[in-house]
Design a protein around this motif. Structure first.
Motif, short mmCIF file in Angstrom:
data_model
loop_
_atom_site.label_atom_id
_atom_site.label_comp_id
_atom_site.label_asym_id
_atom_site.label_seq_id
_atom_site.Cartn_x
_atom_site.Cartn_y
_atom_site.Cartn_z
N ASP A 1 -0.36 -68.03 11.85
CA ASP A 1 -1.78 -67.71 11.75
C ASP A 1 -2.00 -66.48 10.88
O ASP A 1 -2.96 -66.42 10.10
N ILE A 2 -1.12 -65.50 11.00
CA ILE A 2 -1.21 -64.31 10.15
C ILE A 2 -1.01 -64.68 8.68
O ILE A 2 -1.70 -64.16 7.79
N MET A 3 -0.09 -65.59 8.41
CA MET A 3 0.13 -66.02 7.03
C MET A 3 -1.10 -66.74 6.47
O MET A 3 -1.46 -66.57 5.30
N PHE A 4 -1.76 -67.55 7.30
CA PHE A 4 -2.97 -68.22 6.84
C PHE A 4 -4.08 -67.21 6.57
O PHE A 4 -4.86 -67.37 5.62
N LEU A 5 -4.15 -66.17 7.38
CA LEU A 5 -5.11 -65.10 7.11
C LEU A 5 -4.77 -64.39 5.80
O LEU A 5 -5.65 -64.05 5.01
N LEU A 6 -3.47 -64.15 5.58
CA LEU A 6 -3.03 -63.53 4.33
C LEU A 6 -3.47 -64.36 3.14
O LEU A 6 -3.92 -63.83 2.12
N ARG A 7 -3.36 -65.67 3.29
CA ARG A 7 -3.82 -66.58 2.23
C ARG A 7 -5.33 -66.47 2.03
O ARG A 7 -5.82 -66.38 0.90
N ASP A 8 -6.06 -66.46 3.14
CA ASP A 8 -7.52 -66.50 3.07
C ASP A 8 -8.12 -65.24 2.47
O ASP A 8 -9.17 -65.30 1.82
N ILE A 9 -7.51 -64.09 2.72
CA ILE A 9 -8.11 -62.82 2.27
C ILE A 9 -7.62 -62.39 0.90
O ILE A 9 -8.01 -61.31 0.42
N ASN A 10 -6.78 -63.23 0.26
CA ASN A 10 -6.25 -62.87 -1.05
C ASN A 10 -6.52 -63.95 -2.09
O ASN A 10 -6.55 -65.14 -1.77
N THR A 11 -6.67 -63.53 -3.32
CA THR A 11 -6.67 -64.45 -4.46
C THR A 11 -5.22 -64.63 -4.89
O THR A 11 -4.30 -63.97 -4.38
N SER B 1 3.73 -73.43 -5.84
CA SER B 1 2.71 -73.82 -6.81
C SER B 1 1.30 -73.51 -6.33
O SER B 1 0.34 -73.61 -7.11
N ASN B 2 1.15 -73.12 -5.06
CA ASN B 2 -0.17 -72.76 -4.54
C ASN B 2 -0.01 -71.70 -3.46
O ASN B 2 1.10 -71.36 -3.05
N LYS B 3 -1.14 -71.18 -2.97
CA LYS B 3 -1.08 -70.10 -1.99
C LYS B 3 -0.47 -70.56 -0.67
O LYS B 3 0.24 -69.79 -0.01
N ASP B 4 -0.73 -71.79 -0.28
CA ASP B 4 -0.16 -72.30 0.97
C ASP B 4 1.36 -72.23 0.95
O ASP B 4 2.00 -71.78 1.92
N GLU B 5 1.94 -72.69 -0.15
CA GLU B 5 3.41 -72.69 -0.26
C GLU B 5 3.96 -71.27 -0.27
O GLU B 5 5.03 -70.99 0.30
N ARG B 6 3.24 -70.38 -0.89
CA ARG B 6 3.74 -69.01 -1.03
C ARG B 6 3.69 -68.24 0.29
O ARG B 6 4.63 -67.55 0.65
N VAL B 7 2.58 -68.38 1.03
CA VAL B 7 2.52 -67.68 2.31
C VAL B 7 3.46 -68.33 3.33
O VAL B 7 4.01 -67.66 4.21
N LEU B 8 3.66 -69.64 3.21
CA LEU B 8 4.61 -70.31 4.09
C LEU B 8 6.02 -69.78 3.84
O LEU B 8 6.79 -69.56 4.78
#
Length: 264
Positions: A9-19, A39-46
């Motif tokens: 959940d923290i990683m998803f927040l990290l994704r949401d609050i960043n470009t 290739s996208n923010k989901d993969e990177r925060v994961l």
């Protein structure tokens, strides 16, 4: 320190609050630029989340734990953003379970700051892993199902359901252990619990006041605490449920350890 669910959940927040650009800067700041690939923010925060889970002792840039620093930083940035955090209810808008996950991890949010609820060596998530392994080892599937449902109910804020499932879990666990040890079937759960104090070696220790045959021993009062209003789970709140959840986890983990050591 933090569960897998909390980290994600923290990683998803990290994704949401960043470009994409600010996420690059963030990863570089914490020395994770070679980790946060995709290739996208989901993969990177994961990828970051997976690294933190697999390397929980990695030192941070300000202290001795990188995971704690990142969780603390993401939360501090999120709670100041009304789009992502409801200050009136102290809830994360898109991740309503996160506050309760943090509570199970031993943290609360006070005045926008991540704060430990108590300073202790007890680790809820480590104990939960050990508990799950012992339940699996001894094929206690029904008991494990009740325990998992209690956790799920707590995460969604359904206190009555959580309390009810905890009681069912404890009853199923103690009944099944008594049957496994004695080879007998019991007509009521009290008889099963009594048997756990009379077997040799006992699971409930009379010498340590765990079972006194008068309703005053630890496991006798422990059972009463789980259903103060009889079979109905009764009214409850978050504080009561987290207390019950911790009490049940610690008490049944010790019970399972004794069974595992003496009867398997």
């Amino acid at each position: 320190m933090f569960s897998r669910a909390t980290i994600m959940d923290i990683m998803f927040l990290l994704r949401d609050i960043n470009t994409h650009a600010t996420l690059n800067t963030y990863a570089f700041r914490y020395g994770l630029d070679k980790i946060a690939v995709g290739s996208n923010k989901d993969e990177r925060v994961l990828a970051i989340g997976r690294f933190l889970l697999e390397n929980p002792q990695t030192p941070g840039i300000l202290g001795d734990n990188l995971t704690y620093e990142i969780v603390e930083d993401v939360i501090s940035k999120t709670v100041s953003n009304n789009y992502h955090f409801d200050t009136d209810n102290n809830e994360f808008v898109d991740y309503p379970q996160l506050r309760r996950l943090l509570l199970k991890d031993g943290f609360v949010i006070e005045d926008g700051i991540l704060t430990r609820t108590f300073d202790t060596d007890i680790d809820f998530n480590t104990n939960e892993t050990l508990l799950g392994k012992l339940l699996d080892k001894h094929n206690l599937d029904v008991a494990k199902g009740h325990y998992n449902q209690a956790n799920n109910a707590f995460n969604r804020g359904d206190w009555a359901a959580c309390n009810s499932q905890l009681r069912s879990y404890v009853e199923e666990l103690f009944n099944t252990l008594a049957e496994k040890i004695t080879g007998l079937s019991f007509s009521d759960s009290h008889s099963a619990r009594t048997a756990l104090s009379q077997c040799n070696p006992p699971v409930f220790y009379k010498g340590l006041n765990e079972w006194l045959d008068n309703g005053q021993g630890f496991f006798e009062t422990f059972w009463k605490r789980l259903h103060p209003e009889g079979s109905h789970p009764g009214l409850s709140n978050e504080d009561d449920s987290i207390f019950r959840l911790n009490l049940v986890q610690i008490s049944t983990l010790e019970t399972l350890r004794r069974y595992d050591q003496n009867y398997f």
